[in-house]
Design a protein around this motif. Structure first.
Motif, PDB file in Angstrom:
ATOM      1  N   PRO A  15       0.792  -1.236   0.000  1.00 58.87           N
ATOM      2  CA  PRO A  15       0.000   0.000   0.000  1.00 58.87           C
ATOM      3  C   PRO A  15       0.827   1.289   0.000  1.00 58.87           C
ATOM      4  CG  PRO A  15      -0.963  -1.574   1.494  1.00 58.87           C
ATOM      5  CD  PRO A  15       0.352  -2.165   1.037  1.00 58.87           C
ATOM      6  N   GLU A  17      -4.560   6.368  -9.088  1.00 56.04           N
ATOM      7  CA  GLU A  17      -5.602   5.437  -9.505  1.00 56.04           C
ATOM      8  C   GLU A  17      -5.007   4.187 -10.153  1.00 56.04           C
ATOM      9  OE1 GLU A  17      -8.808   5.494  -8.891  1.00 56.04           O
ATOM     10  OE2 GLU A  17      -8.738   7.445  -7.913  1.00 56.04           O
ATOM     11  N   THR A  59      -3.047   2.029  -7.617  1.00 52.68           N
ATOM     12  CA  THR A  59      -4.020   1.332  -6.774  1.00 52.68           C
ATOM     13  C   THR A  59      -4.620   0.147  -7.515  1.00 52.68           C
ATOM     14  OG1 THR A  59      -4.520   3.336  -5.537  1.00 52.68           O
ATOM     15  CG2 THR A  59      -6.175   1.589  -5.476  1.00 52.68           C
ATOM     16  N   ASN A  60      -4.978   0.330  -8.783  1.00 50.48           N
ATOM     17  CA  ASN A  60      -5.492  -0.788  -9.583  1.00 50.48           C
ATOM     18  C   ASN A  60      -4.457  -1.901  -9.677  1.00 50.48           C
ATOM     19  OD1 ASN A  60      -7.901   0.503 -10.042  1.00 50.48           O
ATOM     20  ND2 ASN A  60      -7.444   1.044 -12.159  1.00 50.48           N
ATOM     21  N   SER A  61      -3.201  -1.533  -9.874  1.00 48.87           N
ATOM     22  CA  SER A  61      -2.144  -2.535  -9.959  1.00 48.87           C
ATOM     23  C   SER A  61      -2.036  -3.326  -8.661  1.00 48.87           C
ATOM     24  CB  SER A  61      -0.801  -1.870 -10.261  1.00 48.87           C
ATOM     25  OG  SER A  61      -0.800  -1.331 -11.554  1.00 48.87           O
ATOM     26  N   LEU A  62      -2.136  -2.646  -7.539  1.00 45.00           N
ATOM     27  CA  LEU A  62      -2.065  -3.337  -6.252  1.00 45.00           C
ATOM     28  C   LEU A  62      -3.207  -4.345  -6.099  1.00 45.00           C
ATOM     29  CD1 LEU A  62      -1.112  -0.396  -3.882  1.00 45.00           C
ATOM     30  CD2 LEU A  62       0.311  -2.372  -4.477  1.00 45.00           C
ATOM     31  N   ARG A  63      -4.358  -4.017  -6.636  1.00 43.41           N
ATOM     32  CA  ARG A  63      -5.527  -4.910  -6.518  1.00 43.41           C
ATOM     33  C   ARG A  63      -5.437  -6.125  -7.435  1.00 43.41           C
ATOM     34  NH1 ARG A  63      -9.853  -0.160  -6.323  1.00 43.41           N
ATOM     35  NH2 ARG A  63      -9.810   0.176  -4.075  1.00 43.41           N
ATOM     36  N   HIS A  64      -4.794  -5.958  -8.598  1.00 40.78           N
ATOM     37  CA  HIS A  64      -4.900  -6.990  -9.622  1.00 40.78           C
ATOM     38  C   HIS A  64      -3.578  -7.651 -10.012  1.00 40.78           C
ATOM     39  CE1 HIS A  64      -9.035  -5.791 -10.112  1.00 40.78           C
ATOM     40  NE2 HIS A  64      -8.649  -4.543 -10.256  1.00 40.78           N
ATOM     41  N   SER A 111       0.668  -9.008  -9.287  1.00 38.13           N
ATOM     42  CA  SER A 111       1.335  -9.953  -8.394  1.00 38.13           C
ATOM     43  C   SER A 111       2.747  -9.548  -8.001  1.00 38.13           C
ATOM     44  CB  SER A 111       1.391 -11.308  -9.081  1.00 38.13           C
ATOM     45  OG  SER A 111       2.172 -11.202 -10.267  1.00 38.13           O
ATOM     46  N   GLN A 122       1.777  -9.812 -14.138  1.00 36.93           N
ATOM     47  CA  GLN A 122       0.668 -10.715 -13.864  1.00 36.93           C
ATOM     48  C   GLN A 122       1.095 -12.109 -14.270  1.00 36.93           C
ATOM     49  OE1 GLN A 122      -2.608  -9.003 -16.035  1.00 36.93           O
ATOM     50  NE2 GLN A 122      -3.216  -7.805 -14.270  1.00 36.93           N
ATOM     51  N   GLU A 148     -16.990   1.467  -3.439  1.00 32.67           N
ATOM     52  CA  GLU A 148     -15.742   2.098  -3.004  1.00 32.67           C
ATOM     53  C   GLU A 148     -14.729   2.206  -4.132  1.00 32.67           C
ATOM     54  OE1 GLU A 148     -14.045   0.524   0.517  1.00 32.67           O
ATOM     55  OE2 GLU A 148     -15.956   0.475   1.568  1.00 32.67           O
ATOM     56  N   GLY A 149     -14.873   1.458  -5.171  1.00 30.08           N
ATOM     57  CA  GLY A 149     -13.933   1.475  -6.284  1.00 30.08           C
ATOM     58  C   GLY A 149     -14.675   1.466  -7.603  1.00 30.08           C
TER      59      GLY A 149
END
Length: 144
Positions: free
Chosen positions: A25, A57, A60-65, A67, A92, A110-111
């Motif tokens: 994060p 943005e 943050t997307n990279s952190l969610r999806h 590896s 990925q 939230e997203g």
């Protein structure tokens, strides 16, 4: 512009700044700081708030999806007029990644607004697959 741009890659001309952040994060804060500092060194402070918002943005997307480590690159064109190119790469595992797609977020979600924000605020944007992940990029017109 939205879509996959297979032609946009390291052959893009201009002065570059690039960072790699761990997939944690704190990467979002560190990416914002690095980008803002570099824009200041280039005399592009007027693009700072918008660029930092869009980078936030995408990281943050990279952190969610993704590896693994996230790479952020800025490319300033050799001379005006032109556009600042911003790229966010994330690895990925497995087969070629699916390109990211924006979707309609409900009021309570939230997203789900990041790619729509990138699309509406940038002059062009797109994605491209890589050998081990994907890159999402956008361009912002340079002040004139």
């Amino acid at each position: 512009m939205i879509g996959i741009d297979r032609e946009r890659d390291s052959r893009v001309q201009g002065e570059r700044a690039e960072w790699t952040f761990p997939a944690d994060p704190g990467a979002v804060r560190d990416a914002r700081s690095a980008v803002r500092d570099q824009l200041g060194r280039w005399g592009l402070e007027s693009l700072g708030d918008l660029t930092v918002l869009l980078v936030s943005e995408l990281v943050t997307n990279s952190l969610r999806h993704a590896s693994g480590p996230i790479r952020v690159r800025l490319v300033r064109p050799p001379r005006p007029p032109g556009a600042l190119l911003v790229e966010v790469f994330d690895p990925q595992p497995g087969a070629l990644p699916e390109p990211p797609r924006g979707h309609h977020a409900d009021v309570e979600d939230e997203g789900g607004r990041g790619l729509r924000l990138v699309a509406s605020a940038s002059s062009r944007w797109g994605t491209r697959p890589g050998r081990s992940g994907k890159t999402v990029w956008f361009e912002l017109a340079l002040p004139g």
